[in-house]
Design a protein around this motif. Structure first.
Motif, PDB file in Angstrom:
ATOM      1  N   THR A  31       0.832  -1.200   0.000  1.00 44.26           N
ATOM      2  CA  THR A  31       0.000   0.000   0.000  1.00 44.26           C
ATOM      3  C   THR A  31       0.868   1.252   0.000  1.00 44.26           C
ATOM      4  O   THR A  31       0.611   2.209  -0.735  1.00 44.26           O
ATOM      5  N   ILE A  32       1.908   1.252   0.827  1.00 42.60           N
ATOM      6  CA  ILE A  32       2.814   2.408   0.888  1.00 42.60           C
ATOM      7  C   ILE A  32       3.558   2.577  -0.436  1.00 42.60           C
ATOM      8  O   ILE A  32       3.706   3.695  -0.947  1.00 42.60           O
ATOM      9  N   LEU A  33       4.025   1.453  -0.995  1.00 41.96           N
ATOM     10  CA  LEU A  33       4.804   1.500  -2.233  1.00 41.96           C
ATOM     11  C   LEU A  33       3.948   1.666  -3.478  1.00 41.96           C
ATOM     12  O   LEU A  33       4.466   1.926  -4.569  1.00 41.96           O
ATOM     13  N   ARG A  34       2.643   1.456  -3.332  1.00 44.75           N
ATOM     14  CA  ARG A  34       1.697   1.576  -4.445  1.00 44.75           C
ATOM     15  C   ARG A  34       1.997   0.570  -5.556  1.00 44.75           C
ATOM     16  O   ARG A  34       1.786   0.829  -6.741  1.00 44.75           O
ATOM     17  N   CYS A 164      -3.940   3.362  11.395  1.00 44.79           N
ATOM     18  CA  CYS A 164      -4.812   2.336  10.812  1.00 44.79           C
ATOM     19  C   CYS A 164      -4.690   2.341   9.297  1.00 44.79           C
ATOM     20  O   CYS A 164      -4.601   3.404   8.679  1.00 44.79           O
ATOM     21  N   PHE A 165      -4.690   1.142   8.727  1.00 43.97           N
ATOM     22  CA  PHE A 165      -4.613   0.989   7.280  1.00 43.97           C
ATOM     23  C   PHE A 165      -5.777   0.163   6.773  1.00 43.97           C
ATOM     24  O   PHE A 165      -6.166  -0.846   7.381  1.00 43.97           O
ATOM     25  N   ASN A 166      -6.312   0.597   5.649  1.00 44.49           N
ATOM     26  CA  ASN A 166      -7.242  -0.210   4.872  1.00 44.49           C
ATOM     27  C   ASN A 166      -6.522  -0.549   3.575  1.00 44.49           C
ATOM     28  O   ASN A 166      -6.413   0.291   2.678  1.00 44.49           O
ATOM     29  N   ASN A 167      -5.997  -1.765   3.497  1.00 51.53           N
ATOM     30  CA  ASN A 167      -5.186  -2.151   2.343  1.00 51.53           C
ATOM     31  C   ASN A 167      -6.011  -2.511   1.114  1.00 51.53           C
ATOM     32  O   ASN A 167      -5.453  -2.896   0.084  1.00 51.53           O
ATOM     33  N   ARG A 168      -7.328  -2.351   1.231  1.00 46.91           N
ATOM     34  CA  ARG A 168      -8.186  -2.625   0.073  1.00 46.91           C
ATOM     35  C   ARG A 168      -8.450  -1.380  -0.765  1.00 46.91           C
ATOM     36  O   ARG A 168      -9.099  -1.472  -1.802  1.00 46.91           O
ATOM     37  N   ILE A 169      -7.979  -0.240  -0.291  1.00 44.65           N
ATOM     38  CA  ILE A 169      -8.200   0.987  -1.040  1.00 44.65           C
ATOM     39  C   ILE A 169      -6.853   1.647  -1.343  1.00 44.65           C
ATOM     40  O   ILE A 169      -5.871   1.429  -0.635  1.00 44.65           O
ATOM     41  N   ASP A 172      -4.254   8.045  -0.822  1.00 46.33           N
ATOM     42  CA  ASP A 172      -3.049   8.789  -0.470  1.00 46.33           C
ATOM     43  C   ASP A 172      -3.142   9.346   0.942  1.00 46.33           C
ATOM     44  O   ASP A 172      -2.122   9.536   1.610  1.00 46.33           O
ATOM     45  N   ASN A 173      -4.375   9.607   1.400  1.00 48.82           N
ATOM     46  CA  ASN A 173      -4.544  10.226   2.712  1.00 48.82           C
ATOM     47  C   ASN A 173      -3.979   9.370   3.837  1.00 48.82           C
ATOM     48  O   ASN A 173      -3.276   9.869   4.721  1.00 48.82           O
ATOM     49  N   GLN A 174      -4.272   8.051   3.819  1.00 49.47           N
ATOM     50  CA  GLN A 174      -3.794   7.204   4.913  1.00 49.47           C
ATOM     51  C   GLN A 174      -2.273   7.072   4.890  1.00 49.47           C
ATOM     52  O   GLN A 174      -1.642   6.940   5.943  1.00 49.47           O
ATOM     53  N   ILE A 175      -1.681   7.143   3.699  1.00 45.74           N
ATOM     54  CA  ILE A 175      -0.218   7.094   3.597  1.00 45.74           C
ATOM     55  C   ILE A 175       0.387   8.402   4.083  1.00 45.74           C
ATOM     56  O   ILE A 175       1.353   8.404   4.862  1.00 45.74           O
ATOM     57  N   GLN A 176      -0.184   9.526   3.652  1.00 43.81           N
ATOM     58  CA  GLN A 176       0.325  10.829   4.058  1.00 43.81           C
ATOM     59  C   GLN A 176       0.202  11.015   5.574  1.00 43.81           C
ATOM     60  O   GLN A 176       1.108  11.563   6.218  1.00 43.81           O
ATOM     61  N   GLU A 177      -0.900  10.553   6.146  1.00 43.80           N
ATOM     62  CA  GLU A 177      -1.077  10.653   7.593  1.00 43.80           C
ATOM     63  C   GLU A 177      -0.040   9.824   8.334  1.00 43.80           C
ATOM     64  O   GLU A 177       0.502  10.253   9.361  1.00 43.80           O
ATOM     65  N   LEU A 178       0.259   8.630   7.808  1.00 46.38           N
ATOM     66  CA  LEU A 178       1.279   7.780   8.421  1.00 46.38           C
ATOM     67  C   LEU A 178       2.645   8.464   8.360  1.00 46.38           C
ATOM     68  O   LEU A 178       3.366   8.521   9.366  1.00 46.38           O
TER      69      LEU A 178
END
Length: 236
Positions: A31-34, A164-169, A172-178
């Motif tokens: 997810t992070i690496l896209r 928290c991660f949702n790896n099904r979506i 960018d927001n969850q990555i940027q927040e992390l």
């Protein structure tokens, strides 16, 4: 190994993902690496990288080194790979924990990390909760539930730091927040966590055989861990 911190102005972020099998560890890395860089049940420590804005992000995916199906040779090989991959420093250690599954060997993995890298690494550890899509309530409500005391304990042990991660979506927001949380902790800690090899001749530091995965020493303090007992429990 001892711990020091590098300059907080370093334009790179280095993330170590650790967690048991099927915890969403490799999926979180992807997810992070896209991209689908990491595969489930890899038998070696893998690394990927991506440019996000002005920041170069490196992600290290480490298999569950406490997997009872691993033999000592495999454990030692992966431990050496892990130390090598992390030699350039770590911005964060993310312990992946599935939200809707009982806690298993996560606390043992935390102890393993601190045994291998030293107590200073504690300041860089964050819980990365996975399978967020399965929740039907907020993360705060989920953690407060009386049946999730084990999750609360893990968060407390990591200084209240979690994401928290949702790896099904592909958000960018969850990555940027992390990354924002990681950068904040790096600023607070004065930079990355850096391992520094202590010479064997240094009388203040002893290299001991750690029952978990070979050798570890932490600023002269012997690190004795009850791996045989924990390993037997995992196999039982």
């Amino acid at each position: 190994m001892s711990a020091i911190s590098s300059s907080p102005g370093d334009p790179t972020i280095r993330i170590l993902l650790m967690g048991r099998n099927d915890s969403g560890r490799s999926s979180s890395g992807n997810t992070i690496l896209r991209e689908n860089k990491f595969k489930k049940h890899e038998s070696e420590v893998c690394e990927g990288q991506i440019q996000i804005g002005d920041t170069q992000v490196y992600v290290i995916d480490c298999p569950d080194l406490l997997d009872p199906d691993l033999n000592k040779e495999q454990q030692e090989m992966m431990k050496e790979q892990l130390v090598s991959r992390c030699s350039a420093g770590l911005s964060s250690v993310l312990l992946t924990v599935p939200l809707e599954q009982p806690v298993q060997n996560e606390e043992e993995i935390l102890d393993y990390i601190k045994c291998l890298f030293g107590p200073e690494v504690q300041k860089y550890i964050m819980i990365l909760f996975t399978y967020e899509h399965e929740l039907n309530q907020t993360i705060a409500e989920h953690l407060k539930h009386k049946d999730h005391v084990d999750l609360q304990r893990l968060v407390t042990e990591c200084g209240g730091k979690f994401h928290c991660f949702n790896n099904r979506i592909t958000s960018d927001n969850q990555i940027q927040e992390l990354l924002h949380k990681i950068e904040g902790k790096m600023l607070e800690n004065g930079g990355k966590f850096i391992m520094k090899q202590i010479k064997r001749s240094d009388s203040k530091a002893s290299l001991v055989n750690c029952k978990w995965s070979g050798f570890c020493f932490v600023d002269g303090l012997l690190c004795y861990l009850l791996f045989d007992l924990l390993s037997s429990k995992n196999k039982g």
